[in-house]
Scaffold this active site. Structure first.
Site, PDB file in Angstrom:
ATOM      1  N   ASN A  74      34.497  37.257  24.048  1.00  0.00           N
ATOM      2  CA  ASN A  74      35.600  36.535  23.411  1.00  0.00           C
ATOM      3  C   ASN A  74      35.723  36.910  21.939  1.00  0.00           C
ATOM      4  OD1 ASN A  74      36.126  35.165  25.787  1.00  0.00           O
ATOM      5  ND2 ASN A  74      35.277  33.219  25.105  1.00  0.00           N
ATOM      6  N   ARG A 403      48.995  41.597  35.552  1.00  0.00           N
ATOM      7  CA  ARG A 403      47.665  42.188  35.645  1.00  0.00           C
ATOM      8  C   ARG A 403      47.254  42.152  37.106  1.00  0.00           C
ATOM      9  NH1 ARG A 403      45.860  42.092  30.280  1.00  0.00           N
ATOM     10  NH2 ARG A 403      46.373  40.219  29.078  1.00  0.00           N
ATOM     11  N   ARG A 433      48.364  43.455  27.403  1.00  0.00           N
ATOM     12  CA  ARG A 433      47.339  43.970  26.491  1.00  0.00           C
ATOM     13  C   ARG A 433      46.032  44.290  27.213  1.00  0.00           C
ATOM     14  NH1 ARG A 433      47.425  40.328  22.573  1.00  0.00           N
ATOM     15  NH2 ARG A 433      48.649  41.545  21.120  1.00  0.00           N
ATOM     16  N   HIS A 463      55.992  37.947  31.874  1.00  0.00           N
ATOM     17  CA  HIS A 463      54.704  37.307  32.120  1.00  0.00           C
ATOM     18  C   HIS A 463      54.729  36.397  33.342  1.00  0.00           C
ATOM     19  CE1 HIS A 463      51.308  34.454  31.024  1.00  0.00           C
ATOM     20  NE2 HIS A 463      50.730  35.638  30.876  1.00  0.00           N
ATOM     21  N   HIS A 620      42.927  27.613  34.033  1.00  0.00           N
ATOM     22  CA  HIS A 620      43.995  28.557  33.707  1.00  0.00           C
ATOM     23  C   HIS A 620      45.390  28.079  34.103  1.00  0.00           C
ATOM     24  CE1 HIS A 620      46.057  32.615  34.115  1.00  0.00           C
ATOM     25  NE2 HIS A 620      45.542  32.692  32.897  1.00  0.00           N
TER      26      HIS A 620
END
Length: 711
Positions: A74, A403, A433, A463, A620
């Site tokens: 992180n 992703r 990213r 996204h 999440h």
């Protein structure tokens, strides 16, 4: 573990647009100027909570080691993106302030001391507590001088065969300039002396990253011994510098700016622009130099000069560098030192015993909500796409991919569908990213198979997590959809807590049809029947509903707001929640990471409660619940309450209307906010306090409840 890092998705440009400030200012005359916390310090508080889990003696030992690795990974990304962005703006002399009024340089100064304290605490946690505990359990990290002659001889042979051939010592002298140090690589700074002239010279040896960091010395069912690779290399430095005397060596590590700034020209191919920028990323300026705490000051001065970092960018670390590599130690086969194994269940709606049902037949009977990782991604989301690819009645599949994993069954299914003659549209967001290269690879594989591949918008990231299947059923066309909170990634679906809604609702499917037309064509539609879609609709839609709860409260009727989100930093939304609190609306917020709202402050946020839950799985999902005066609304999607999500991304929030699905979301939020549920609570002074007596683990409760539901 690396997936956990990526999901931080730190954006250095996620600051307040001037237009937003002007609009928000119309409603904040009665709110104090100091109503926002500092975003970066809130992130450090989050990473401290990760560290607290590593320090928690009630956790299994190897799980604590895993949290040490997560903390390190992180912090790496925080430096590569957020610190890098702040440093760039400070070096440019920009005085643009963050929401709490600090300039970039002031923010960096505030971060420096706190980061130093946490890094020291983190390193000592492993060196002084966890490493001895591992040794007591038979997992040893040895040093070269502790090995006996037989072990040294065996590892010397390994070094000569596997390591020595890939090492390249690089001298530094008038004929050899200081070498480029790649980001996040481990390196040995070596001082050697020429016996003829007694002159000391400097050389750099890179520790290869394609060899395991920890070399196995010995392994039995009850005992495993490792040697750090850098110790093995250091013991054999004379082989790299024959005829020279090795005086001393020190380990160091550099972190570089990895923030990607793609100059998106509408006249240039986006794929080519991104590939060009990826080459630049490798050579970004250094933002951190990590060294061991026993390094010679003269060597530090040399490294600072050659790498071009300031003293405040140097971190002296006690013990091992790069504790993120402890993932290898976590993988040691010692199940008694880890969380008990967990096998996701299959939602009963999608299976009859062990026999899969048709997803399409199921959805014709009503919506289905799945909750990962408690319920299997493979037998729900993945099966949805695979059945669509194999079904002769399916005419088209449309999918967004932000992703995915290296071995992606979702991509394989899309390729199979295209090769079977179905119309397949894949929007692959190549600007995700740290996944840019992987996504470029997937995009080209899909194109080769005949899929229609779109790379996204200029100026926006796509996204949202959406799939749409178009199916011929008799004389009619029916559409089926999936809207999720997490990526179409089977690997992270086993580690991340996420939600997915499957539906054949005509309005939702019509909205997704329109959205895909926006994503692939020239449509500029901004209004939708059922969905809230960013960048135009999510902030406005949420604030409208907050204002409605305010009106209910002012009328003396029940009013309640509950949000679960990864990040909460959007000033307009925060101000709306402050207004709700002042009107008497009960506001419960579950925020994992960035959080700049202030909770429980008299006259500002007395009715706002903020919690954070960390655990075995990465929390999440995003859920937005409004009481609705007895007619509650539940929304799920991938949008966090940040400027980047609400202004610079294509995001989708989808209403959840099916009664069992709503009941599950209500039960989940109820449990998360119960006093007995273990969590951290945000205090009025901005500190996070861990509940001392609450012992119920939210994720353990979910595992048990969903298992019972399946039975």
């Amino acid at each position: 573990m690396s997936e956990t890092v990526r999901e931080l998705s730190i954006d250095p440009t996620d600051s307040v647009p001037e237009g937003d400030l002007a609009e928000a200012a119309q409603h904040v005359d009665d709110l104090p100027d100091d109503r926002y916390g500092n975003r970066e310090l809130s992130w450090l508080a989050f990473n401290e909570r990760v560290l607290i889990l590593a320090e928690d003696e009630t956790k299994p030992l190897l799980e604590r080691v895993k949290y040490v690795a997560i903390f390190a990974n992180n912090l790496d990304e925080f430096y590569m993106v957020r610190i890098a962005g702040l440093t760039r703006r400070a070096d440019m002399g920009l005085q643009v302030t963050s929401a709490d009024g600090l300039t970039p340089r002031e923010v960096l100064a505030a971060l420096a001391k706190r980061i130093g304290e946490l890094v020291d605490r983190h390193a000592r946690c492993f060196r002084d507590v966890l490493n001895p505990a591992l040794a007591a359990e038979g997992i040893h990290i040895r040093s070269w001088h502790d090995l006996d002659s037989e072990e040294q001889a065996r590892l010397a042979a390994y070094f000569e065969a596997k390591v020595f051939p890939v090492l390249t010592p690089l001298a530094v002298d008038p004929a050899h300039p200081f070498p480029y140090i790649s980001g996040l690589s481990l390196n040995l700074a070596v001082l050697v002396r020429d016996p003829e002239d007694e002159v000391e010279r400097f050389a750099r040896v890179k520790v290869p990253n394609n060899v395991p960091r920890f070399v196995v010395v010995s392994h039995t069912p009850v005992e495993t011994e490792y040697l750090p690779l850098e110790e093995l290399i250091a013991a054999h430095l004379p082989m790299l510098f024959p005829g020279m005397e090795v005086v001393e060596h020190h380990l160091f590590r550099v972190t570089r700016n990895a923030d990607l700034e793609v100059e998106e020209d509408r006249d240039e191919d986006l794929l080519q622009a991104l590939e060009r920028e990826l080459m630049r990323r490798r050579f970004g300026p250094a933002v951190r130099l990590e060294v061991t705490d026993d390094i010679d000051d003269a060597v530090v001065d040399l490294l600072m000069t050659e790498i071009d970092v300031d003293p405040e960018d140097v971190l002296r670390v006690p013990g091992l560098l790069d504790l993120g590599s402890l993932n290898q130690i976590y993988d040691t086969d010692r199940p008694a030192l880890k969380d008990r194994p967990f096998v996701p269940t299959t939602t009963p709606r999608f299976a009859e015993g062990e026999t899969p049902k048709s997803v399409f037949a199921t959805l014709r009977d009503g919506d289905v909500l799945v909750h990962h990782p408690y319920e299997s991604f493979a037998t729900s989301t993945q099966r949805f796409i695979e059945q669509a690819a194999a079904d002769p009645g399916v005419l088209a599949i449309k999918q967004t991919l932000y992703r995915t994993s290296g071995d992606s069954p979702i991509v394989d299914a899309l390729i199979d569908a295209a090769e079977a003659g179905k119309q397949v549209v894949a929007l692959v967001e190549i600007k995700a990213r740290f996944d840019e290269q992987a996504n470029i690879k997937w995009a080209r594989a899909l194109e080769r198979a005949g899929c229609h591949v779109v790379y996204g918008f200029v100026g926006l990231k796509t996204h949202c997590k959406t799939s749409l299947v178009v199916r011929q059923e008799g004389n009619q066309i029916r559409r089926y959809a999936h809207v999720g909170t997490g990526n179409y990634n089977p690997k992270t679906a086993r580690m991340y807590e996420d939600l997915g809604l499957f539906t054949a609702d005509t309005e939702v499917c019509a909205d997704l049809t329109d959205l895909f037309n926006v994503l692939t064509g020239y449509s500029r539609q901004t209004e939708y029947r059922s969905l809230l879609v960013a960048p135009q609709g999510i902030r406005a839609g949420l604030i409208d509903r907050i204002e409605r709860e305010i009106e209910f409260a002012r009328a003396g009727r029940p009013a309640h707001i509950r949000f679960k989100t990864n990040h909460l930093v959007d000033e307009q939304t925060i101000d709306a929640l402050y207004r709700a609190s002042n009107a008497g609306v009960r506001v419960d917020l579950l925020v994992r990471t960035f959080c700049t709202i202030r909770a429980g402050v008299a006259g500002l946020s007395e009715n706002i409660r903020v919690r954070s839950i960390l655990g075995r799985f990465l929390e999440h999902s995003r859920i937005y619940h409004f009481g609705g005066d007895g007619h509650p609304e539940y929304w799920i999607g991938s949008a966090d309450l940040m400027h980047r999500n609400l202004d610079r991304r294509v995001e989708v929030l989808c209403p959840v209307t099916e009664r069992h699905a709503r009941a599950h979301l209500a039960d989940y939020l109820d449990t998360a906010f119960e006093d007995n549920t273990a969590a951290w609570d945000l205090q009025p002074d901005g500190e996070w306090r861990r509940s001392e007596h609450a012992r119920d683990d939210l994720q353990e409760l979910l595992m048990k409840r969903l298992a019972v539901r399946v039975e």
